[in-house]
Design a protein around this motif. Structure first.
Motif, PDB file in Angstrom:
ATOM      1  N   ALA A 104      53.497 -24.905  10.269  1.00 56.43           N
ATOM      2  CA  ALA A 104      54.179 -26.182  10.072  1.00 56.43           C
ATOM      3  C   ALA A 104      55.127 -26.169   8.879  1.00 56.43           C
ATOM      4  CB  ALA A 104      53.147 -27.294   9.889  1.00 56.43           C
ATOM      5  N   GLY A 105      55.175 -25.031   8.165  1.00 58.50           N
ATOM      6  CA  GLY A 105      56.051 -24.928   7.006  1.00 58.50           C
ATOM      7  C   GLY A 105      55.497 -25.563   5.753  1.00 58.50           C
ATOM      8  N   LEU A 106      54.186 -25.776   5.717  1.00 58.22           N
ATOM      9  CA  LEU A 106      53.540 -26.363   4.550  1.00 58.22           C
ATOM     10  C   LEU A 106      52.452 -25.421   4.061  1.00 58.22           C
ATOM     11  CD1 LEU A 106      53.140 -30.047   5.793  1.00 58.22           C
ATOM     12  CD2 LEU A 106      54.719 -29.257   4.026  1.00 58.22           C
ATOM     13  N   LYS A 107      52.172 -25.470   2.763  1.00 60.48           N
ATOM     14  CA  LYS A 107      51.165 -24.591   2.188  1.00 60.48           C
ATOM     15  C   LYS A 107      49.859 -25.347   2.004  1.00 60.48           C
ATOM     16  CE  LYS A 107      50.016 -21.774  -1.852  1.00 60.48           C
ATOM     17  NZ  LYS A 107      50.400 -21.384  -3.226  1.00 60.48           N
ATOM     18  N   MET A 108      48.803 -24.750   2.479  1.00 60.16           N
ATOM     19  CA  MET A 108      47.463 -25.281   2.253  1.00 60.16           C
ATOM     20  C   MET A 108      46.908 -24.643   0.992  1.00 60.16           C
ATOM     21  SD  MET A 108      44.183 -25.009   4.814  1.00 60.16           S
ATOM     22  CE  MET A 108      42.499 -25.223   4.207  1.00 60.16           C
ATOM     23  N   GLU A 109      46.597 -25.462  -0.016  1.00 59.45           N
ATOM     24  CA  GLU A 109      46.072 -24.943  -1.268  1.00 59.45           C
ATOM     25  C   GLU A 109      44.648 -24.402  -1.071  1.00 59.45           C
ATOM     26  OE1 GLU A 109      47.639 -24.599  -4.148  1.00 59.45           O
ATOM     27  OE2 GLU A 109      49.505 -25.428  -3.323  1.00 59.45           O
ATOM     28  N   ALA A 110      44.187 -23.677  -2.054  1.00 62.89           N
ATOM     29  CA  ALA A 110      42.842 -23.096  -1.984  1.00 62.89           C
ATOM     30  C   ALA A 110      41.798 -24.183  -1.726  1.00 62.89           C
ATOM     31  CB  ALA A 110      42.519 -22.367  -3.284  1.00 62.89           C
ATOM     32  N   ILE A 111      40.803 -23.852  -0.922  1.00 66.50           N
ATOM     33  CA  ILE A 111      39.728 -24.798  -0.622  1.00 66.50           C
ATOM     34  C   ILE A 111      38.895 -25.027  -1.881  1.00 66.50           C
ATOM     35  CG2 ILE A 111      37.636 -25.165   0.734  1.00 66.50           C
ATOM     36  CD1 ILE A 111      38.937 -23.487   2.947  1.00 66.50           C
ATOM     37  N   THR A 112      38.694 -26.289  -2.217  1.00 67.96           N
ATOM     38  CA  THR A 112      37.955 -26.668  -3.421  1.00 67.96           C
ATOM     39  C   THR A 112      36.629 -27.305  -3.044  1.00 67.96           C
ATOM     40  OG1 THR A 112      39.999 -27.063  -4.661  1.00 67.96           O
ATOM     41  CG2 THR A 112      38.007 -28.124  -5.486  1.00 67.96           C
ATOM     42  N   SER A 113      35.545 -26.845  -3.661  1.00 67.48           N
ATOM     43  CA  SER A 113      34.239 -27.456  -3.427  1.00 67.48           C
ATOM     44  C   SER A 113      34.131 -28.761  -4.194  1.00 67.48           C
ATOM     45  CB  SER A 113      33.121 -26.513  -3.875  1.00 67.48           C
ATOM     46  OG  SER A 113      31.874 -27.197  -3.865  1.00 67.48           O
ATOM     47  N   ALA A 114      33.801 -29.818  -3.475  1.00 64.44           N
ATOM     48  CA  ALA A 114      33.559 -31.115  -4.098  1.00 64.44           C
ATOM     49  C   ALA A 114      32.082 -31.479  -4.006  1.00 64.44           C
ATOM     50  CB  ALA A 114      34.418 -32.190  -3.432  1.00 64.44           C
ATOM     51  N   ALA A 115      31.218 -30.470  -3.971  1.00 65.59           N
ATOM     52  CA  ALA A 115      29.781 -30.687  -3.821  1.00 65.59           C
ATOM     53  C   ALA A 115      29.235 -31.512  -4.981  1.00 65.59           C
ATOM     54  CB  ALA A 115      29.057 -29.352  -3.734  1.00 65.59           C
ATOM     55  N   ARG A 116      28.283 -32.360  -4.665  1.00 68.63           N
ATOM     56  CA  ARG A 116      27.643 -33.170  -5.695  1.00 68.63           C
ATOM     57  C   ARG A 116      26.208 -33.482  -5.275  1.00 68.63           C
ATOM     58  NH1 ARG A 116      31.462 -36.376  -2.994  1.00 68.63           N
ATOM     59  NH2 ARG A 116      30.569 -38.169  -1.931  1.00 68.63           N
ATOM     60  N   ARG A 117      25.406 -33.841  -6.241  1.00 70.40           N
ATOM     61  CA  ARG A 117      24.000 -34.183  -6.002  1.00 70.40           C
ATOM     62  C   ARG A 117      23.905 -35.693  -5.832  1.00 70.40           C
ATOM     63  NH1 ARG A 117      19.058 -34.153  -9.897  1.00 70.40           N
ATOM     64  NH2 ARG A 117      17.331 -33.418  -8.578  1.00 70.40           N
ATOM     65  N   VAL A 118      23.406 -36.127  -4.688  1.00 68.55           N
ATOM     66  CA  VAL A 118      23.375 -37.545  -4.347  1.00 68.55           C
ATOM     67  C   VAL A 118      21.959 -38.079  -4.466  1.00 68.55           C
ATOM     68  CG1 VAL A 118      23.817 -39.241  -2.527  1.00 68.55           C
ATOM     69  CG2 VAL A 118      25.295 -37.232  -2.761  1.00 68.55           C
ATOM     70  N   ARG A 119      21.826 -39.175  -5.172  1.00 68.27           N
ATOM     71  CA  ARG A 119      20.516 -39.829  -5.253  1.00 68.27           C
ATOM     72  C   ARG A 119      20.294 -40.623  -3.975  1.00 68.27           C
ATOM     73  NH1 ARG A 119      19.613 -43.699 -10.215  1.00 68.27           N
ATOM     74  NH2 ARG A 119      19.685 -41.685 -11.286  1.00 68.27           N
ATOM     75  N   LEU A 120      19.201 -40.349  -3.274  1.00 69.60           N
ATOM     76  CA  LEU A 120      18.886 -41.075  -2.052  1.00 69.60           C
ATOM     77  C   LEU A 120      18.395 -42.478  -2.389  1.00 69.60           C
ATOM     78  CD1 LEU A 120      17.162 -38.172  -0.101  1.00 69.60           C
ATOM     79  CD2 LEU A 120      19.423 -39.169   0.331  1.00 69.60           C
ATOM     80  N   PRO A 121      18.582 -43.440  -1.493  1.00 67.94           N
ATOM     81  CA  PRO A 121      18.262 -44.839  -1.808  1.00 67.94           C
ATOM     82  C   PRO A 121      16.810 -45.076  -2.184  1.00 67.94           C
ATOM     83  CG  PRO A 121      19.592 -44.683   0.176  1.00 67.94           C
ATOM     84  CD  PRO A 121      19.193 -43.281  -0.170  1.00 67.94           C
ATOM     85  N   ASN A 122      15.888 -44.381  -1.526  1.00 72.09           N
ATOM     86  CA  ASN A 122      14.474 -44.636  -1.789  1.00 72.09           C
ATOM     87  C   ASN A 122      13.868 -43.641  -2.760  1.00 72.09           C
ATOM     88  OD1 ASN A 122      14.361 -46.862   0.040  1.00 72.09           O
ATOM     89  ND2 ASN A 122      14.340 -45.408   1.741  1.00 72.09           N
ATOM     90  N   GLY A 124      14.298 -39.239  -4.159  1.00 72.04           N
ATOM     91  CA  GLY A 124      14.771 -37.879  -4.015  1.00 72.04           C
ATOM     92  C   GLY A 124      16.287 -37.740  -4.042  1.00 72.04           C
ATOM     93  N   TYR A 125      16.739 -36.527  -3.794  1.00 66.89           N
ATOM     94  CA  TYR A 125      18.159 -36.198  -3.854  1.00 66.89           C
ATOM     95  C   TYR A 125      18.527 -35.314  -2.665  1.00 66.89           C
ATOM     96  CZ  TYR A 125      18.042 -37.792  -8.718  1.00 66.89           C
ATOM     97  OH  TYR A 125      17.898 -38.550  -9.848  1.00 66.89           O
ATOM     98  N   ILE A 126      19.826 -35.266  -2.397  1.00 64.39           N
ATOM     99  CA  ILE A 126      20.368 -34.350  -1.412  1.00 64.39           C
ATOM    100  C   ILE A 126      21.719 -33.870  -1.927  1.00 64.39           C
ATOM    101  CG2 ILE A 126      21.494 -36.188  -0.081  1.00 64.39           C
ATOM    102  CD1 ILE A 126      20.866 -34.576   2.461  1.00 64.39           C
ATOM    103  N   ASN A 127      22.058 -32.623  -1.664  1.00 65.18           N
ATOM    104  CA  ASN A 127      23.347 -32.075  -2.102  1.00 65.18           C
ATOM    105  C   ASN A 127      24.365 -32.131  -0.973  1.00 65.18           C
ATOM    106  OD1 ASN A 127      22.302 -31.481  -4.612  1.00 65.18           O
ATOM    107  ND2 ASN A 127      21.957 -29.316  -4.166  1.00 65.18           N
ATOM    108  N   THR A 128      25.557 -32.589  -1.296  1.00 61.11           N
ATOM    109  CA  THR A 128      26.645 -32.534  -0.327  1.00 61.11           C
ATOM    110  C   THR A 128      27.212 -31.113  -0.319  1.00 61.11           C
ATOM    111  OG1 THR A 128      28.524 -32.991  -1.785  1.00 61.11           O
ATOM    112  CG2 THR A 128      27.255 -34.888  -1.021  1.00 61.11           C
TER     113      THR A 128
END
Length: 289
Positions: A104-122, A124-128
């Protein structure tokens, strides 16, 4: 290409100077704001307002970023204070996108991890495992979009966080303030995978498969309808300006805004709040399903 995009809205990023202050501002708008989280690989922090299929991201602490892409590359946005940053569109898998963008003539930049640790509502935690890649707009960096994927979707969309005092359900669409919308049609068409659904001298409208919209509007057209919207910052030609949010009940939304002490304008079928109360972005609330 067709008049419908091939991608849907994924999430929206607003850069803020103070995460906790910004989170409180959004609670006053009637949103349920998730606990503040840290991006484990890039150092910044964020708070999330979650809907059924999209989310708003308040991001800050850029001084802690360990990536030049964020610490320096985002200066055009962060130098403006609290301001809308960019819209992310969906990607099923970022790794499969590289050749498509080159074609398409456009550059895709390097893939960046946006992972984070999420506090569950009740308990514990889960990682994205969320990831993003920027596709810079050669006409104007401030008019750029990006794409994201979420290999662990259950860590992103959590029903208990989708219950909001203002009764919001989803993002119907978003409007950009642009000095020259026509200049960006080709770029937006390539990134979204579709031609505009509507075009006029006042602006351009794109529509997604889920029925969402993105509009690029001139200052005169946007401010005639939304005087509460932000102005362009000096020396800039693009700014994210107005969200349209679908709520179950405008009456419940009005109560939430009243309880939050947020001034608002009631129109025929909508409630509008000013950019000063949304970290640089105005909100239009409409009733629907």
């Amino acid at each position: 290409m067709t008049a419908k995009t091939t991608r849907s809205l994924d999430h929206f990023v607003i850069s803020v100077g103070d995460i906790e202050i910004a989170s409180e501002m959004y609670r006053r708008l009637g949103f349920r704001v998730m606990p503040t989280m840290e991006h484990m690989h890039i150092g910044t922090s964020n708070s999330i307002v979650q809907f059924h299929d999209t989310y708003l991201e308040l991001i800050g602490e850029f001084e802690l970023a360990n990536s030049e892409l964020l610490s320096k590359g985002m200066e055009p946005w962060t130098s403006q204070g609290d301001v809308f940053w960019q819209t992310s569109f969906t990607s099923s898998r970022l790794d499969d996108e590289i050749e498509r963008w080159a074609a398409a003539g456009l550059k895709m930049e390097a893939i960046t991890s946006a992972a984070r640790r999420v506090r569950l509502p009740n308990r514990g935690y889960i990682n994205t495992a969320s990831r993003s890649s920027y596709i810079w707009n050669p006409q104007d960096k401030l008019a750029s979009l990006f794409i994201s994927d979420h290999p662990v979707p259950e860590a992103i969309w959590i029903p208990e966080y989708q219950c909001h005092p203002n009764s919001c359900i989803r993002v119907a669409g978003f409007r950009y303030l642009m000095a020259d919308p026509a200049k960006h049609v080709d770029y937006f068409s390539k990134v979204t995978g579709g031609e505009p659904a509507k075009r006029s001298n006042e602006g351009v409208r794109f529509e997604t498969p889920r029925g969402e919209f993105v509009e690029l509007l001139t200052p005169s057209a946007l401010h005639a309808r939304y005087p509460e919207a932000p102005q362009l910052s000096p020396g800039t030609e693009t700014r994210g300006a107005v969200f349209t949010i679908v709520v179950e009940s405008l009456e419940r939304c009005r109560w939430a805004l009243r309880d939050g002490g947020v001034p608002h304008r009631i129109t025929d079928g909508a409630i509008v709040t000013g950019a000063a109360y949304g970290c640089g972005v105005a909100y239009e609330f409409v009733e629907g399903k």
